[in-house]
Design a protein around this motif. Structure first.
Motif: not given
Length: 141
Positions: A115-118, A122-130
Motif C-alpha cells: 500500500l503506497e498511499d491510503a 479532503e472535503g468534496d473530493k474522492t479519496i485516491h488510494q494507490s
C-alpha cells in the motif's frame, strides 16, 4: 476498443491474496513493467555485446476509495507481520479483450503488494488510494 485500438476498458484485473481476493470496484488504472539487469561486455576488439537478464515485474494500480478494502488488507498484512505470521505472495491476473475478438490473459506470480498511499482526505473530493507490486514472473495463461 475504440477505432481498432485497445483502451483501458478492455482490461480486467483480478488480485488474489492468501487471505482472499482484493475486489476493487473503482480500479482506475493498472501499470506493469518488466525489470531487467543489463550487462555490457566489451572484449578487446571493442565490439560491445549486451546481456539482458529478466528480473521479474513491477507495477502500480490506483483505486478510488468506496469501501475499506485496501485499508483492511493492509491492516491484516501489518497484523500478520507483527504476530509472526508467514507472509505468502499473491497473484494478479490481467485479462485483455483483444481488438480482433480474442482474449489474452497474463498471470503475475509470486506478487508482493504494498500500500503506497491510503489516500488524502479532503472535503468534496474522492479519496485516491494507490498500491505497488513486484512479481517474480508474468506468464501467458
Amino acid at each position: 476498443m475504440q477505432g481498432g485500438y485497445n483502451t483501458g476498458k478492455d482490461v480486467s484485473i483480478d488480485i488474489n491474496t492468501p487471505t482472499g481476493p482484493i475486489r476493487l470496484s473503482k480500479l482506475m488504472n493498472f501499470d506493469s513493467k518488466p525489470k531487467v539487469t543489463n550487462q555490457e561486455i566489451t572484449p578487446l576488439n571493442g565490439l560491445t555485446d549486451e546481456l539482458m537478464i529478466p528480473k521479474g515485474w513491477t507495477g502500480t494500480f490506483d483505486a478510488e476509495r468506496v469501501d475499506s478494502t485496501l485499508d483492511d488488507w493492509w491492516a491484516q498484512f501489518e497484523s500478520d507481520y507483527y504476530n509472526g505470521v508467514n507472509q505468502n505472495p499473491a497473484t494478479i491476473t490481467e485479462t485483455i479483450q483483444e481488438v480482433g475478438g480474442g482474449v489474452t490473459t497474463w498471470r503475475y506470480t509470486h506478487v508482493i503488494l504494498k500500500l503506497e498511499d491510503a489516500g488524502k482526505k479532503e472535503g468534496d473530493k474522492t479519496i485516491h488510494q494507490s498500491m505497488s507490486f513486484t512479481a517474480r514472473r508474468r506468464l501467458k495463461v
